[in-house]
Motif scaffolding. Structure first.
Motif, short mmCIF file in Angstrom:
data_model
loop_
_atom_site.label_atom_id
_atom_site.label_comp_id
_atom_site.label_asym_id
_atom_site.label_seq_id
_atom_site.Cartn_x
_atom_site.Cartn_y
_atom_site.Cartn_z
N UNK A 78 0.84 -1.19 0.00
CA UNK A 78 0.00 0.00 0.00
C UNK A 78 0.88 1.24 0.00
N UNK A 79 0.54 2.20 -0.81
CA UNK A 79 1.28 3.46 -0.84
C UNK A 79 2.53 3.37 -1.68
N UNK A 80 3.35 4.42 -1.58
CA UNK A 80 4.54 4.54 -2.42
C UNK A 80 5.79 4.78 -1.56
N UNK A 81 5.88 4.13 -0.41
CA UNK A 81 7.02 4.33 0.46
C UNK A 81 8.27 3.69 -0.15
N UNK A 82 9.44 4.14 0.26
CA UNK A 82 10.70 3.59 -0.21
C UNK A 82 11.05 2.35 0.60
N UNK A 83 11.55 1.32 -0.09
CA UNK A 83 12.01 0.10 0.58
C UNK A 83 13.51 -0.12 0.41
N UNK A 84 14.15 0.69 -0.42
CA UNK A 84 15.60 0.68 -0.53
C UNK A 84 16.03 2.03 -1.08
N UNK A 85 17.08 2.59 -0.51
CA UNK A 85 17.64 3.85 -1.00
C UNK A 85 19.08 3.60 -1.40
N UNK A 86 19.44 4.02 -2.61
CA UNK A 86 20.80 3.84 -3.12
C UNK A 86 21.43 5.21 -3.33
N UNK A 87 22.69 5.33 -2.91
CA UNK A 87 23.44 6.57 -3.09
C UNK A 87 24.86 6.25 -3.53
N UNK A 88 25.45 7.18 -4.27
CA UNK A 88 26.85 7.06 -4.63
C UNK A 88 27.46 8.45 -4.71
N UNK A 89 28.68 8.59 -4.17
CA UNK A 89 29.38 9.88 -4.23
C UNK A 89 30.88 9.64 -4.28
N UNK A 90 31.56 10.50 -5.00
CA UNK A 90 33.00 10.41 -5.08
C UNK A 90 33.58 10.52 -3.67
N UNK A 91 34.45 9.56 -3.33
CA UNK A 91 35.06 9.54 -2.01
C UNK A 91 34.28 8.77 -0.98
N UNK A 92 33.03 8.43 -1.28
CA UNK A 92 32.21 7.67 -0.33
C UNK A 92 31.79 6.32 -0.88
N UNK A 93 31.84 6.15 -2.18
CA UNK A 93 31.41 4.89 -2.78
C UNK A 93 29.90 4.79 -2.85
N UNK A 94 29.41 3.56 -2.89
CA UNK A 94 27.97 3.29 -3.00
C UNK A 94 27.44 2.80 -1.66
N UNK A 95 26.25 3.26 -1.32
CA UNK A 95 25.57 2.80 -0.09
C UNK A 95 24.17 2.34 -0.44
N UNK A 96 23.76 1.23 0.14
CA UNK A 96 22.40 0.71 0.03
C UNK A 96 21.79 0.75 1.43
N UNK A 97 20.70 1.48 1.59
CA UNK A 97 20.12 1.70 2.91
C UNK A 97 18.70 1.14 2.96
#
Length: 428
Positions: A78-97
């Protein structure tokens, strides 16, 4: 990515520059390179406060834009909530939250809030990101950039392949992201979605600048980033698929009652409303107005899979609609906050209809000249409103002000005002 792949990516950007030919598409490499693994491997899913604090620190210390994506469970939950957030930045790499385990990401949002966020189809992800405390101040939308640059296909996979020369595996886009634990192939897919997003952004910025459209894009990105949350939709039950078949007010009341009951159950169970009762079944019940459970069970969508208790529940909704007094029945059509549907213009105001036809033709011609989708050149609703109630004075500044009042950006006002002014003067 291997060193060879990184070299190929650099070569692709240098040789093509992300520049589409005149017909509106980048000439891809002869053999696109499959992108199979994130360059640092699949990162662990962040699901506790200590791990999240480390990610916040890493991304705060990183540099440059931040690639951001979110996965929802549309069609499952139900609804449109997030179930995974992905980010990437120079110097930090990739994160899956995991935003289920870490529902408050306002600290992360604040840590990267001043950086530019790079998203693909930002308007789809920003609402669910806002719900968990992630609110950008600046964005770059690679899908919208592709539209403005004249690309015929603007999905992320098509853009990465056409601009950067890589192919992304897109087989997990419609899976149930509320699944726990998330399978490794899904996590790989999710990490790859942000792997080259900043590279794509850089190539598209160069292409927009080459075409003289970069300022247009920046105005659009600012409008998206600063737009307030959308207000709740009025009478959402009217958007039931197949609603055009329902003509009588009593039948409309059945749709309203069944839709409301379904929504309440879906929210309680946290499942997609369509998994509780299909839109098609709601419309069938509205058209038939079944007098009892037996008649309801004979309708499509209410067959053997629906048990007696559920049938009685749906029949109770139908009965409520059948018993409503005339004064409480819904009115045909949704309340209009603007002009009537264009199909009704010829009868209600033939001059306005001619005005709209001329304006549409002018907008289409100008959009083709600029290699833009016409809806990106100017919102169709803005054209309709201006043609239905034109300014009292058909002067350039009056038309420009009317466009600004309807939310048009400065670049749109500059390009569209002469087109609409001509249509208004031809059909005063």
């Amino acid at each position: 990515m291997t060193d060879a792949q990184e070299t190929a990516a650099d070569t692709s950007l240098r040789t093509t520059g992300g520049a589409p030919p005149d017909e509106g598409g980048v000439t891809p490499q002869a053999q696109p390179i499959p992108l199979l693994e994130p360059r640092e491997g699949i990162p662990p899913v962040i699901a506790d406060a200590d791990a999240l604090a480390e990610v916040v620190a890493a991304f705060a210390a990183g540099s440059g834009p931040v690639a951001v994506d979110a996965e929802r469970a549309s069609g499952y939950r139900y609804g449109q909530r997030a179930y995974l957030v992905q980010l990437r930045r120079e110097g930090a790499g990739t994160a899956l939250i995991d935003p289920v385990a870490c529902p408050d990401l306002s600290g992360l949002g604040a840590a990267i809030g001043s950086a530019e966020w790079d998203l693909h189809a930002a308007t789809q992800d920003l609402p669910c990101l806002r719900d968990i405390g992630m609110i950008p101040t600046r964005i770059f939308d690679t899908e919208l950039a592709g539209r403005l640059a004249g690309f015929p296909r603007v999905g992320l996979g098509a853009m990465v392949e056409g601009v950067l020369g890589y192919t992304l595996e897109k087989g997990h886009s419609a899976v149930d992201w509320s699944t726990r634990p998330l399978p490794e192939p899904w996590l790989r897919y999710a990490a790859l979605d942000v792997e080259l997003l900043v590279d794509l952004r850089d190539a598209l910025e160069k292409e927009l600048e080459r075409q003289g459209k970069l300022d247009w894009a920046l105005q659009e990105f600012e409008a998206i980033a600063t737009a307030p949350p959308a207000p709740p939709r009025k009478d959402p039950w009217r958007r039931t698929s197949g609603m055009h078949k329902v003509r009588k007010r009593r039948q409309m009341a059945v749709v309203r009652e069944l839709w409301t009951a379904r929504d309440r159950i879906a929210q309680r169970r946290d499942v997609s409303p369509g998994k509780v009762l299909s839109d098609a079944a709601i419309i069938e019940a509205a058209l038939a107005l079944p007098p009892n459970v037996h008649a309801l069970g004979a309708l499509p969508g209410f067959g053997h899979r629906v048990n007696r208790r559920q049938l009685e529940q749906w029949q109770a909704s139908v009965d409520r609609a059948r018993e409503l007094p005339e004064s409480e029945l819904p009115q045909p059509g949704s309340p209009l906050a603007g002009p009537p549907p264009p199909r009704a213009w010829a009868d209600r105001d033939p001059v306005a209809a001619a005005r709209l036809s001329a304006a549409r033709a002018g907008v289409i011609a100008r959009a083709e000249e600029l290699r833009l989708p016409q809806e990106n050149l100017i919102a169709p609703d803005t054209v309709r409103r201006l043609c239905w109630e034109p300014p009292a004075e058909t002067a350039p500044e009056a038309v420009a002000q009317a466009l600004r009042d309807h939310g048009a950006r400065p670049w749109q006002v500059e390009l569209v005002t002469p087109v609409l002014l001509k249509a208004l003067r031809e059909h005063p």
